[in-house]
Design a protein around this motif. Structure first.
Motif, PDB file in Angstrom:
ATOM      1  N   CYS A   1      38.216  43.204  35.569  1.00  0.00           N
ATOM      2  CA  CYS A   1      36.774  43.520  35.809  1.00  0.00           C
ATOM      3  C   CYS A   1      36.166  44.810  36.037  1.00  0.00           C
ATOM      4  CB  CYS A   1      36.559  42.810  37.329  1.00  0.00           C
ATOM      5  SG  CYS A   1      36.894  40.797  37.284  1.00  0.00           S
ATOM      6  N   PHE A   2      36.891  45.750  36.392  1.00  0.00           N
ATOM      7  CA  PHE A   2      36.621  47.183  36.546  1.00  0.00           C
ATOM      8  C   PHE A   2      36.545  47.848  35.286  1.00  0.00           C
ATOM      9  CE2 PHE A   2      38.521  46.879  40.564  1.00  0.00           C
ATOM     10  CZ  PHE A   2      37.683  47.390  41.731  1.00  0.00           C
ATOM     11  N   ASN A   3      36.999  47.032  33.972  1.00  0.00           N
ATOM     12  CA  ASN A   3      37.165  47.791  32.792  1.00  0.00           C
ATOM     13  C   ASN A   3      36.092  46.801  32.084  1.00  0.00           C
ATOM     14  OD1 ASN A   3      39.145  49.841  32.681  1.00  0.00           O
ATOM     15  ND2 ASN A   3      40.283  48.107  33.706  1.00  0.00           N
ATOM     16  N   GLY A   4      35.253  45.877  32.454  1.00  0.00           N
ATOM     17  CA  GLY A   4      34.338  45.415  31.561  1.00  0.00           C
ATOM     18  C   GLY A   4      34.945  44.303  30.930  1.00  0.00           C
ATOM     19  N   GLY A   5      35.892  43.574  31.295  1.00  0.00           N
ATOM     20  CA  GLY A   5      36.514  42.277  30.716  1.00  0.00           C
ATOM     21  C   GLY A   5      36.076  41.047  31.302  1.00  0.00           C
ATOM     22  N   ILE A   6      36.290  40.065  30.833  1.00  0.00           N
ATOM     23  CA  ILE A   6      35.610  38.957  31.536  1.00  0.00           C
ATOM     24  C   ILE A   6      36.839  37.872  31.763  1.00  0.00           C
ATOM     25  CG2 ILE A   6      33.789  37.144  31.377  1.00  0.00           C
ATOM     26  CD1 ILE A   6      32.525  38.810  29.343  1.00  0.00           C
ATOM     27  N   ASN A   7      36.835  37.153  32.940  1.00  0.00           N
ATOM     28  CA  ASN A   7      37.782  36.274  33.215  1.00  0.00           C
ATOM     29  C   ASN A   7      37.413  34.833  32.664  1.00  0.00           C
ATOM     30  OD1 ASN A   7      40.181  37.469  35.253  1.00  0.00           O
ATOM     31  ND2 ASN A   7      38.353  38.576  35.421  1.00  0.00           N
TER      32      ASN A   7
ATOM     33  N   GLY B   1      51.741  29.032  29.914  1.00  0.00           N
ATOM     34  CA  GLY B   1      51.324  29.810  28.744  1.00  0.00           C
ATOM     35  C   GLY B   1      50.983  29.162  27.615  1.00  0.00           C
ATOM     36  N   TYR B   2      51.593  27.677  27.752  1.00  0.00           N
ATOM     37  CA  TYR B   2      51.440  26.923  26.458  1.00  0.00           C
ATOM     38  C   TYR B   2      50.230  26.205  26.412  1.00  0.00           C
ATOM     39  CZ  TYR B   2      52.575  23.569  30.117  1.00  0.00           C
ATOM     40  OH  TYR B   2      52.597  23.148  31.513  1.00  0.00           O
ATOM     41  N   LEU B   3      49.258  26.511  27.283  1.00  0.00           N
ATOM     42  CA  LEU B   3      47.989  25.387  27.437  1.00  0.00           C
ATOM     43  C   LEU B   3      47.156  25.440  26.067  1.00  0.00           C
ATOM     44  CD1 LEU B   3      46.986  23.380  29.457  1.00  0.00           C
ATOM     45  CD2 LEU B   3      45.532  25.222  30.221  1.00  0.00           C
ATOM     46  N   LEU B   4      47.210  26.885  25.549  1.00  0.00           N
ATOM     47  CA  LEU B   4      46.197  26.645  24.250  1.00  0.00           C
ATOM     48  C   LEU B   4      46.927  26.198  23.286  1.00  0.00           C
ATOM     49  CD1 LEU B   4      44.937  30.591  23.851  1.00  0.00           C
ATOM     50  CD2 LEU B   4      43.662  28.430  23.282  1.00  0.00           C
TER      51      LEU B   4
ATOM     52  N   GLY C   1      31.942  34.973  34.399  1.00  0.00           N
ATOM     53  CA  GLY C   1      33.065  34.540  33.854  1.00  0.00           C
ATOM     54  C   GLY C   1      33.225  32.912  33.534  1.00  0.00           C
ATOM     55  N   TRP C   2      34.204  32.191  33.330  1.00  0.00           N
ATOM     56  CA  TRP C   2      34.341  31.126  33.016  1.00  0.00           C
ATOM     57  C   TRP C   2      35.464  30.373  33.977  1.00  0.00           C
ATOM     58  CZ3 TRP C   2      33.692  34.569  29.269  1.00  0.00           C
ATOM     59  CH2 TRP C   2      32.433  34.747  28.571  1.00  0.00           C
ATOM     60  N   ALA C   3      35.045  28.989  34.352  1.00  0.00           N
ATOM     61  CA  ALA C   3      36.114  28.317  35.167  1.00  0.00           C
ATOM     62  C   ALA C   3      36.667  27.199  34.260  1.00  0.00           C
ATOM     63  CB  ALA C   3      35.522  27.533  36.272  1.00  0.00           C
ATOM     64  N   ILE C   4      38.044  27.118  33.994  1.00  0.00           N
ATOM     65  CA  ILE C   4      38.783  26.132  33.363  1.00  0.00           C
ATOM     66  C   ILE C   4      39.190  24.866  34.046  1.00  0.00           C
ATOM     67  CG2 ILE C   4      40.702  25.527  32.081  1.00  0.00           C
ATOM     68  CD1 ILE C   4      41.076  28.635  31.465  1.00  0.00           C
ATOM     69  N   GLY C   5      38.533  23.632  33.805  1.00  0.00           N
ATOM     70  CA  GLY C   5      38.885  22.268  34.361  1.00  0.00           C
ATOM     71  C   GLY C   5      38.047  22.308  35.605  1.00  0.00           C
ATOM     72  N   GLU C   6      38.560  21.257  36.466  1.00  0.00           N
ATOM     73  CA  GLU C   6      37.856  21.198  37.684  1.00  0.00           C
ATOM     74  C   GLU C   6      38.558  21.608  38.746  1.00  0.00           C
ATOM     75  OE1 GLU C   6      37.916  16.671  37.539  1.00  0.00           O
ATOM     76  OE2 GLU C   6      36.810  16.754  35.454  1.00  0.00           O
ATOM     77  N   ASP C   7      37.865  21.595  39.978  1.00  0.00           N
ATOM     78  CA  ASP C   7      38.187  22.259  41.028  1.00  0.00           C
ATOM     79  C   ASP C   7      38.781  21.154  42.036  1.00  0.00           C
ATOM     80  OD1 ASP C   7      38.797  23.686  43.390  1.00  0.00           O
ATOM     81  OD2 ASP C   7      36.826  23.864  44.028  1.00  0.00           O
ATOM     82  N   ALA C   8      39.953  20.459  41.286  1.00  0.00           N
ATOM     83  CA  ALA C   8      40.526  19.478  42.069  1.00  0.00           C
ATOM     84  C   ALA C   8      42.132  19.407  41.621  1.00  0.00           C
ATOM     85  CB  ALA C   8      39.975  18.197  41.189  1.00  0.00           C
ATOM     86  N   HIS C   9      42.921  18.983  42.508  1.00  0.00           N
ATOM     87  CA  HIS C   9      44.292  18.833  42.538  1.00  0.00           C
ATOM     88  C   HIS C   9      44.777  17.501  42.325  1.00  0.00           C
ATOM     89  CE1 HIS C   9      43.803  22.179  45.868  1.00  0.00           C
ATOM     90  NE2 HIS C   9      43.320  22.459  44.749  1.00  0.00           N
ATOM     91  N   THR C  10      45.749  17.493  41.367  1.00  0.00           N
ATOM     92  CA  THR C  10      46.428  16.124  41.129  1.00  0.00           C
ATOM     93  C   THR C  10      47.835  16.434  41.039  1.00  0.00           C
ATOM     94  OG1 THR C  10      46.721  14.264  39.395  1.00  0.00           O
ATOM     95  CG2 THR C  10      46.011  16.655  38.500  1.00  0.00           C
ATOM     96  N   SER C  11      48.421  15.430  41.224  1.00  0.00           N
ATOM     97  CA  SER C  11      50.220  15.462  41.071  1.00  0.00           C
ATOM     98  C   SER C  11      50.453  14.855  39.720  1.00  0.00           C
ATOM     99  CB  SER C  11      50.552  14.506  42.280  1.00  0.00           C
ATOM    100  OG  SER C  11      50.412  13.063  41.852  1.00  0.00           O
TER     101      SER C  11
ATOM    102  N   ASN D   1      43.826  33.095  32.354  1.00  0.00           N
ATOM    103  CA  ASN D   1      44.740  32.497  33.491  1.00  0.00           C
ATOM    104  C   ASN D   1      44.780  31.011  33.249  1.00  0.00           C
ATOM    105  OD1 ASN D   1      46.568  32.991  35.330  1.00  0.00           O
ATOM    106  ND2 ASN D   1      44.786  33.136  36.835  1.00  0.00           N
ATOM    107  N   THR D   2      45.613  30.657  33.451  1.00  0.00           N
ATOM    108  CA  THR D   2      46.004  28.932  33.327  1.00  0.00           C
ATOM    109  C   THR D   2      47.001  28.359  34.110  1.00  0.00           C
ATOM    110  OG1 THR D   2      47.470  29.192  31.246  1.00  0.00           O
ATOM    111  CG2 THR D   2      45.266  28.965  30.886  1.00  0.00           C
ATOM    112  N   PRO D   3      46.996  28.873  35.552  1.00  0.00           N
ATOM    113  CA  PRO D   3      48.092  28.350  36.328  1.00  0.00           C
ATOM    114  C   PRO D   3      47.884  26.799  36.643  1.00  0.00           C
ATOM    115  CG  PRO D   3      46.476  29.641  37.517  1.00  0.00           C
ATOM    116  CD  PRO D   3      46.032  29.798  36.211  1.00  0.00           C
ATOM    117  N   ARG D   4      48.779  26.171  37.085  1.00  0.00           N
ATOM    118  CA  ARG D   4      48.625  24.850  37.658  1.00  0.00           C
ATOM    119  C   ARG D   4      48.441  24.847  38.953  1.00  0.00           C
ATOM    120  NH1 ARG D   4      53.090  22.553  35.578  1.00  0.00           N
ATOM    121  NH2 ARG D   4      51.806  21.426  33.938  1.00  0.00           N
TER     122      ARG D   4
END
Length: 737
Positions: free
Chosen positions: A616-622, A519-522, A645-655, A599-602
């Motif tokens: 989505c059903f209410n016209g909001g955008i992810n 939740g702190y990412l911003l 909608g928009w995708a944050i970061g890359e579709d990659a995993h890192t330790s 939504n900013t999960p690791r």
């Protein structure tokens, strides 16, 4: 099946009501009423203030409203027409026998139903036995099962105090407290026998006999049975076994899971219910497989290993947890203290019993795992998104060393949401105009949702703006009340009337506060964040909501850090808001009113997530990390940019968590600065609308709505798990609502 006494509580309520209002008693005791606004307003209009006071609980409202007010309504012809219309609609719904499930899977019958075990159910805020996503998913599963006519029964726990309530003090620190549920004032009924005595089952827990009574909640055509140990003839310690949801220590957790799993199977037997399928929604109920085995051994005289395969054929498992620490495991000593009396009834030694829950056979130090038990004793297992299925196969490959990882027997069925619960009435009305009055029966039909392009931009926009204004009004009321309760000065209390602006781009972030949800990412770059939120020409505002688990100090510090950030600068105080005591009611306001859902999960620690689906059903955008369901929902156009909608970061995993935070924060800032904010404020001077933004709203609706709903999800469970082999495409997924 013992169902004949269900009307006793509603009958008592009927006796209080004037004759024309008596149908309200029957409706109040079935949560069918909570799925559309005309039914909800039937109760709210009785006394709006009391409706709020009683947490939108129609039973308590009708119990305590004055006879004078009831008499007024009984003499109001318009109100009486509404009561009659809703009552007729209710009886038609309950009487339908020709349902989607009866046509597609006639082998599933009410005599041999699917029984769905879960530790929490999010049906409505007036039944506070939920904490978050697992409960919301379980509640929506029951509702769509009812709408589709799937013979299904729920088994859970009836918590005396449920999940904790939340206050945020003047320093931003979460304070936890609990409130008793008064069962007699809620839409549920204690199950009794022919003599009027509570139906009970018994368990032995740590050498004490514990009696469990059973409450029933009606969810449309589906019955939900809730187990309760708070009885005067139980030891005081045992009365609190069903006191709190996810409270206490390991002792409490294992005891609750014994009650849910073993007690749940015994409750079914006492109620005369013979399940065809036991569906374990998460590992909390895995002990039920052992009790099914014990009863089968008792019936047939066979050994545990002889009945093991037949038990496996009757049990299925859904895992929701990609985080290893989220899977319950218990030490050998704890298992011994709870099961030393039980494993002899299975004809097993202690070592044999422990092996059923051990990942590595033959390792004496291996703890007893509930997910391991479920995987061993169930014929199918699934994750709740495509990525989660992949993560789960990797996580549990250790149990299948002779198989390639891709052949580990864990599939996936991606979660959805119950659209009829989460779509705002203003949007439902709009869809009815352009899709047809029966649109909510056909929500899994992509051709229907393609018609969203026919909706004029101004029609969609003004309704969305009204929903945003309602969210802002709700937020102001909650913040004002919180400031009053903290004893803030009157000027600061009144300042709550000025927070947020309906003309400003509004972001929502609502979920459990834990480190992996970030939740702190911003706030990764405070100066950059300040520029975004304080821009005089193109400002941004955000509403945070959610709870940290009472034992999660790090989660509480994240929440406090956000609160402190919101107070550090005068320009942020009206644009960064932390809402206390998040519940289903606030959740509906948020998903219906925000412009962007953040939504900013690791990654890959979000199993699925469903809140963004409700948006989505209410016209909001992810705007989300590519994790969970968003990996399947996110679509790009020919230019490579998101079209829904928009995708944050890359579709990659890192330790390297610090590096991932840095990469994802930079991506989020760039999206906001270069794409999201400019698109929102790209206003056509002739119409006063951002047509590009509304195009993105429509893209979000038409691509996500037909897929990420529980009608499609429950249909998948029927076809792939409950009655494998049926062909879904032979019968459109049609609800009977």
């Amino acid at each position: 099946m013992v169902i004949e006494n269900y009307t006793k509580a509603s009958q008592q309520l009927r006796e209080k009501l004037p004759f024309p209002l008596k149908p309200l008693a029957e409706i109040a005791y079935n949560y069918w009423w909570c799925w559309t606004t005309e039914r909800i307003s039937l109760f709210r209009n009785i006394d709006p203030d009391a409706w709020q006071q009683w947490n939108h609980n129609p039973v308590a409202l009708l119990q305590f409203v004055s006879l004078e007010r009831l008499s007024q309504l009984a003499n109001d012809p318009d109100y009486m027409k509404r009561v009659k219309a809703v009552s007729e609609q209710f009886h038609r719904y309950m009487a339908i026998r020709d349902t989607w499930a009866s046509r597609v899977a006639p082998q599933i019958t009410s005599d041999r139903p699917v029984v769905y075990f879960c530790a929490e159910f999010g049906i409505h805020e007036s039944l506070p036995i939920y904490s978050g996503g697992l409960g919301m998913l379980a509640g929506d599963h029951l509702k769509s099962a009812s709408d589709l006519g799937v013979p299904l029964i729920g088994i859970g726990l009836m918590y005396r105090q449920g999940y904790f309530r939340q206050r945020i003090n003047g320093h931003g620190w979460q304070e936890d407290y609990y409130v008793d549920n008064v069962f007699e004032q809620m839409p549920l009924e204690l199950m009794t026998n022919a003599d009027g005595q509570p139906i009970t089952v018994e368990l032995e827990i740590r050498s004490r006999v514990v009696k469990i009574q059973i409450w029933r909640v009606q969810v449309g055509r589906v019955s939900l049975y809730l187990l309760d140990t708070d009885r005067h003839d139980n030891d005081p310690l045992d009365r609190w076994l069903t006191g709190h949801l996810y409270g206490g220590n390991q002792d409490t957790r294992i005891a609750q899971e014994v009650v849910l799993g073993i007690g749940g199977v015994r409750a079914l037997e006492a109620l005369g219910i013979n399940p065809a399928i036991c569906h374990l929604n998460e590992g909390h109920a895995a002990f039920c497989t052992l009790e099914v085995a014990r009863m089968e051994m008792q019936r047939t005289g066979k050994s545990f290993y002889d009945v093991e395969q037949s038990v496996r054929e009757r049990c299925v498992f859904t895992t929701h947890t990609p985080v290893p620490a989220g899977h319950d495991v218990f030490s050998g000593d704890l298992i011994e203290s709870y099961f030393s009396h039980y494993w002899p009834t299975l004809g097993l030694t202690q070592e044999q019993f422990m092996a059923v829950g051990a990942r590595r056979l033959g390792d004496p130090w291996e703890p007893f795992g509930m997910t391991v038990l479920a995987l061993r004793m169930c014929r199918t297992a699934n994750g709740v998104s495509a990525l989660h299925g992949e993560v789960s196969r990797k996580m549990w490959h250790i149990m299948y060393p002779d198989r390639p990882m891709e052949e580990v027997p864990i599939g996936h069925i991606t979660n959805g949401v119950h659209q009829r619960t989460w779509t705002a009435p203003l949007l439902s009305d709009l869809y009815a105009q352009y899709f047809g009055e029966d649109w909510s029966n056909r929500i899994a039909d992509p051709q229907m949702w393609a018609k969203v392009d026919d909706i004029p931009d101004e029609e969609l926009w003004w309704r969305h703006q009204l929903l945003k204004e309602r969210l802002i009004a709700h937020t102001r009321t909650k913040i004002k009340r919180a400031r009053q309760q903290r004893g803030e000065n009157p000027q600061w209390v009144d300042a709550a009337d000025r927070i947020l602006d309906p003309n400003v781009l509004t972001i929502g972030f609502a979920r459990r506060f834990s480190t992996y949800k970030r939740g702190y990412l911003l706030m990764h770059d405070l100066e950059r964040s300040l520029r975004l939120f304080s821009n005089p020409e193109r400002p941004v505002q955000i509403v945070f909501a959610g709870k940290a688990h009472p034992a999660d100090e790090q989660g509480k510090r994240i929440l406090q850090r956000i609160y402190e950030w919101s107070q550090q600068h005068s320009l942020l105080q009206n644009r960064v808001i932390v809402l206390p005591d998040y519940d289903m009611y606030t959740g509906r306001k948020l998903v219906q009113g925000v412009d962007v859902w953040l939504n900013t999960p690791r990654r890959p620690l979000e199993a699925s997530g469903t809140s963004g689906q409700k948006v989505c059903f209410n016209g909001g955008i992810n705007c989300s990390v590519l994790d969970g369901w968003w990996c399947e929902g996110y679509q790009t156009g020919p230019d490579g940019k998101g079209m829904n909608g928009w995708a944050i970061g890359e579709d990659a995993h890192t330790s390297d968590q610090e590096m991932q935070d840095k990469i994802d924060a930079e991506s989020l800032y760039r999206l906001l600065e270069e794409e999201i904010v400019p698109l929102y404020y790209d206003i056509d001077p002739k119409t006063g609308l951002s047509h590009g933004w509304i195009k993105m709203m429509k893209g979000s609706i038409k691509t996500n709505a037909p897929l990420f709903n529980t009608d499609r999800m429950v249909a998948d469970y029927v076809a792939k798990v409950y009655a494998p082999g049926i062909q879904l495409d032979l019968e459109p997924i049609l609800a009977s609502v």
